[in-house]
Design an enzyme around this catalytic site. Sequence first.
Site, PDB file in Angstrom:
ATOM      1  N   ASN A 124     -10.212  47.867  21.828  1.00  0.00           N
ATOM      2  CA  ASN A 124     -11.550  47.636  22.374  1.00  0.00           C
ATOM      3  C   ASN A 124     -11.757  48.706  23.433  1.00  0.00           C
ATOM      4  O   ASN A 124     -11.166  48.645  24.511  1.00  0.00           O
ATOM      5  CB  ASN A 124     -11.631  46.240  22.990  1.00  0.00           C
ATOM      6  CG  ASN A 124     -13.011  45.977  23.544  1.00  0.00           C
ATOM      7  OD1 ASN A 124     -13.848  46.879  23.620  1.00  0.00           O
ATOM      8  ND2 ASN A 124     -13.261  44.744  23.924  1.00  0.00           N
ATOM      9  N   ASP A 147     -23.296  51.045  18.090  1.00  0.00           N
ATOM     10  CA  ASP A 147     -24.207  49.927  17.803  1.00  0.00           C
ATOM     11  C   ASP A 147     -25.212  49.810  18.947  1.00  0.00           C
ATOM     12  O   ASP A 147     -24.815  49.742  20.111  1.00  0.00           O
ATOM     13  CB  ASP A 147     -23.403  48.623  17.668  1.00  0.00           C
ATOM     14  CG  ASP A 147     -22.445  48.679  16.491  1.00  0.00           C
ATOM     15  OD1 ASP A 147     -22.842  49.177  15.430  1.00  0.00           O
ATOM     16  OD2 ASP A 147     -21.285  48.235  16.645  1.00  0.00           O
ATOM     17  N   THR A 197     -19.910  61.819   9.714  1.00  0.00           N
ATOM     18  CA  THR A 197     -19.644  60.384   9.904  1.00  0.00           C
ATOM     19  C   THR A 197     -20.386  59.592   8.815  1.00  0.00           C
ATOM     20  O   THR A 197     -21.384  60.058   8.264  1.00  0.00           O
ATOM     21  CB  THR A 197     -20.101  59.878  11.302  1.00  0.00           C
ATOM     22  OG1 THR A 197     -21.520  59.773  11.306  1.00  0.00           O
ATOM     23  CG2 THR A 197     -19.649  60.795  12.413  1.00  0.00           C
TER      24      THR A 197
HETATM   25  N1  SAM Z   1     -18.911  56.315  14.534  1.00  0.00           N
HETATM   26  C1  SAM Z   1     -18.988  55.810  13.174  1.00  0.00           C
HETATM   27  C2  SAM Z   1     -20.022  56.551  12.373  1.00  0.00           C
HETATM   28  O1  SAM Z   1     -20.791  57.297  12.979  1.00  0.00           O
HETATM   29  O2  SAM Z   1     -20.042  56.398  11.142  1.00  0.00           O
HETATM   30  C3  SAM Z   1     -19.262  54.294  13.166  1.00  0.00           C
HETATM   31  C4  SAM Z   1     -20.569  53.861  13.790  1.00  0.00           C
HETATM   32  S1  SAM Z   1     -20.796  52.073  13.742  1.00  0.00           S
HETATM   33  C5  SAM Z   1     -22.518  51.906  13.872  1.00  0.00           C
HETATM   34  C6  SAM Z   1     -20.188  51.590  15.347  1.00  0.00           C
HETATM   35  C7  SAM Z   1     -18.683  51.314  15.328  1.00  0.00           C
HETATM   36  O3  SAM Z   1     -18.225  51.042  16.654  1.00  0.00           O
HETATM   37  C8  SAM Z   1     -18.315  50.122  14.487  1.00  0.00           C
HETATM   38  O4  SAM Z   1     -17.324  50.491  13.563  1.00  0.00           O
HETATM   39  C9  SAM Z   1     -17.793  49.097  15.512  1.00  0.00           C
HETATM   40  O5  SAM Z   1     -16.805  48.246  14.992  1.00  0.00           O
HETATM   41  C10 SAM Z   1     -17.267  50.005  16.596  1.00  0.00           C
HETATM   42  N2  SAM Z   1     -17.204  49.376  17.933  1.00  0.00           N
HETATM   43  C11 SAM Z   1     -18.172  48.642  18.545  1.00  0.00           C
HETATM   44  N3  SAM Z   1     -17.766  48.242  19.775  1.00  0.00           N
HETATM   45  C12 SAM Z   1     -16.507  48.730  19.936  1.00  0.00           C
HETATM   46  C13 SAM Z   1     -15.557  48.634  20.984  1.00  0.00           C
HETATM   47  N4  SAM Z   1     -15.818  47.970  22.103  1.00  0.00           N
HETATM   48  N5  SAM Z   1     -14.355  49.254  20.827  1.00  0.00           N
HETATM   49  C14 SAM Z   1     -14.085  49.942  19.684  1.00  0.00           C
HETATM   50  N6  SAM Z   1     -14.948  50.060  18.663  1.00  0.00           N
HETATM   51  C15 SAM Z   1     -16.144  49.464  18.779  1.00  0.00           C
END
Ligand code: SAM
Length: 223
Positions: A124, A147, A197
């Site tokens: 996290n 997100d 990505t």
């Molecule tokens: N960066 C990638 C892309 O551009 O294809 C994934 C984008 S996706 C919309 C956002 C990612 O952030 C998700 O896989 C989610 O699980 C991860 N994520 C959200 N909050 C997080 C956190 N606190 N720590 C680690 N990962 C996190």
Amino acid sequence: SDHQLVYPPHPDQMDWSTLYPAYVAKEEPQASEAAPSTTEETSTQEPSAPAQPKKLTQDVEVADIGCGFGGLLIALAPVMPQTLVLGLEIRVSVTQFVEDRIKVLRRQNSETQAYQNVSVLRANTMKFLPNFFRQGQLSKIFICFPDPHFKARKHKQRIVSTTLNSEYAYAKHPMFERVGVEEQEGDPCVGIMRGATEEGKKVERNKGEKFVALFRRLEDPVF
Ligand code: SAM
């Protein structure tokens, strides 16, 4: 939930050896190892200190925060072959997917050792980043398509926030300056970020717009 996540108490305690096995440093023989061995029963020595994690020959320098399915990591691997790049992802199954993806690529490229420089860790990133990385250790941090969490009550889940910027800067801030368009577009990593990505590809398919914001961390002020 992330209560099962394990964090090192300090970056020196982080065991990177399983993530980057090709970069594990050869261990110096310890004085006690060089001495004639004593059997456990006859030894009168104090119990030894807890084992230190194996050291790498170099540090992780690039982090992809919320790396999702790992497209950026895979694309960066051959572009910065001398640099250790780490993806951090909170979702278990997604992290596993990326781990498997890297495993396969490493196996397929065992002769050239390609993809040994990228790895993924379930974490996290809102918590304990300084437990993994020393101050100033990271030279680049990518945050691609985080997100958005539009609802106000969800804002605390955003991975870009004033509080977290302090961790990204690892100091007090304002600590970042926006990089100009010309310099931004001259960085090959920016093109890769835009196109490699999974989210970036999705936006392309939907003919949407992408917005790049590149910031440079400022030097620490001298008091
Ligand atoms: N960066 C990638 C892309 O551009 O294809 C994934 C984008 S996706 C919309 C956002 C990612 O952030 C998700 O896989 C989610 O699980 C991860 N994520 C959200 N909050 C997080 C956190 N606190 N720590 C680690 N990962 C996190």
